[in-house]
Design an enzyme around this catalytic site. Structure first.
Site, PDB file in Angstrom:
ATOM      1  N   CYS A  67      -0.905   4.515   7.173  1.00  0.00           N
ATOM      2  CA  CYS A  67      -1.754   5.381   7.271  1.00  0.00           C
ATOM      3  C   CYS A  67      -2.849   5.028   8.104  1.00  0.00           C
ATOM      4  O   CYS A  67      -2.579   4.241   8.416  1.00  0.00           O
ATOM      5  CB  CYS A  67      -2.370   6.291   5.891  1.00  0.00           C
ATOM      6  N   GLY A  68      -3.892   5.484   8.832  1.00  0.00           N
ATOM      7  CA  GLY A  68      -4.588   4.883   9.020  1.00  0.00           C
ATOM      8  C   GLY A  68      -5.090   3.256   9.054  1.00  0.00           C
ATOM      9  O   GLY A  68      -4.876   2.398   9.657  1.00  0.00           O
ATOM     10  N   GLY A  70      -4.437   2.369   6.033  1.00  0.00           N
ATOM     11  CA  GLY A  70      -2.893   2.094   4.074  1.00  0.00           C
ATOM     12  C   GLY A  70      -3.963   2.448   3.062  1.00  0.00           C
ATOM     13  O   GLY A  70      -3.202   1.940   1.909  1.00  0.00           O
ATOM     14  N   GLY A  72      -5.523   4.825   1.927  1.00  0.00           N
ATOM     15  CA  GLY A  72      -4.983   6.123   1.024  1.00  0.00           C
ATOM     16  C   GLY A  72      -3.585   6.346   0.361  1.00  0.00           C
ATOM     17  O   GLY A  72      -3.378   6.561  -0.606  1.00  0.00           O
ATOM     18  N   HIS A 100       6.819 -11.569  -6.562  1.00  0.00           N
ATOM     19  CA  HIS A 100       6.436 -11.935  -7.962  1.00  0.00           C
ATOM     20  C   HIS A 100       6.431  -9.909  -8.322  1.00  0.00           C
ATOM     21  O   HIS A 100       5.813 -10.116  -9.533  1.00  0.00           O
ATOM     22  CB  HIS A 100       5.280 -12.001  -7.657  1.00  0.00           C
ATOM     23  N   ASN A 101       6.029  -8.657  -7.283  1.00  0.00           N
ATOM     24  CA  ASN A 101       5.545  -7.967  -8.627  1.00  0.00           C
ATOM     25  C   ASN A 101       7.142  -6.739  -8.279  1.00  0.00           C
ATOM     26  O   ASN A 101       6.594  -5.797  -8.565  1.00  0.00           O
ATOM     27  CB  ASN A 101       4.238  -7.323  -7.766  1.00  0.00           C
ATOM     28  N   ARG A 111      -3.920   1.456  12.043  1.00  0.00           N
ATOM     29  CA  ARG A 111      -5.026   2.026  12.999  1.00  0.00           C
ATOM     30  C   ARG A 111      -5.420  -0.080  12.688  1.00  0.00           C
ATOM     31  O   ARG A 111      -6.240  -0.386  13.315  1.00  0.00           O
ATOM     32  CB  ARG A 111      -5.977   2.449  12.728  1.00  0.00           C
ATOM     33  N   ARG A 134       9.032 -15.195 -15.488  1.00  0.00           N
ATOM     34  CA  ARG A 134       7.499 -15.172 -16.270  1.00  0.00           C
ATOM     35  C   ARG A 134       6.608 -13.472 -15.242  1.00  0.00           C
ATOM     36  O   ARG A 134       6.058 -13.373 -16.052  1.00  0.00           O
ATOM     37  CB  ARG A 134       7.048 -16.205 -15.604  1.00  0.00           C
ATOM     38  N   ARG A 138       5.176 -10.048 -16.544  1.00  0.00           N
ATOM     39  CA  ARG A 138       4.184  -9.115 -15.910  1.00  0.00           C
ATOM     40  C   ARG A 138       4.334  -7.536 -14.544  1.00  0.00           C
ATOM     41  O   ARG A 138       3.769  -6.872 -15.562  1.00  0.00           O
ATOM     42  CB  ARG A 138       3.757 -10.428 -14.995  1.00  0.00           C
TER      43      ARG A 138
END
Length: 156
Positions: A67-68, A70, A72, A100-101, A111, A134, A138
């Site tokens: 999006c403009g 990121g 939202g 990591h995630n 934009r 680890r 998480r």
């Protein structure tokens, strides 16, 4: 086998979405475009939902939302169970969110960054893989939160 990518954008992200879609095709990734198809004003939550529902329905797939800013898109995407969306405007964040995630949706601001940087960010995202260890603990804690369970801590 390369994962399928589901890609979506609102009107502000549409031009960059088209560039990223083509970049994924050139790299040999299957891509499904979930809209929008123009720069006409529209509502970003609709496209965040379309992409995230596809990622949920197809384990191992990934998403890109633009999006403009990121912001939202990332906020909407993270409302969906099993979606770990990361807003990235640099290559280090893109690489680390995969490592990591175990992020499965990349969000960017059309934009905020230009096409060359966006391609580099996508390449960093694609080039990294989840390290586990680890970090798996998480990610499991995030899943506990998604399921509205108390976070399970490991035994000392």
């Amino acid at each position: 086998m390369k994962p399928t990518f589901y890609i979506g954008a609102d009107s502000a992200g549409y031009p960059l979405k088209e560039i990223i879609k083509e970049h994924l095709h050139k790299l040999g990734y299957p891509v499904t475009d979930c809209g929008t198809d123009s720069t006409a004003s529209c509502h970003y939550p609709l496209f965040a939902e379309a992409v995230c529902r596809q990622v949920q329905a197809h384990p191992g797939s990934m998403g890109v939302l633009i999006c403009g800013t990121g912001i939202g898109m990332s906020m909407c995407a993270n409302k969906f169970r099993g979606i770990r969306a990361a807003l990235c405007h640099d290559t280090y964040s893109a690489r680390m969110t995969r490592a990591h995630n175990d992020a499965n949706v990349l969000c960017m601001g059309g934009r905020v960054i230009g096409p060359c940087l966006a391609e580099d960010i996508l390449d960093a995202f694609l080039g990294a893989s989840f390290e586990g260890g680890r970090h798996a603990l998480r990610v499991g804690m995030m899943q506990d939160i998604e399921q509205d369970r108390p976070i399970a801590l490991p035994a000392p």
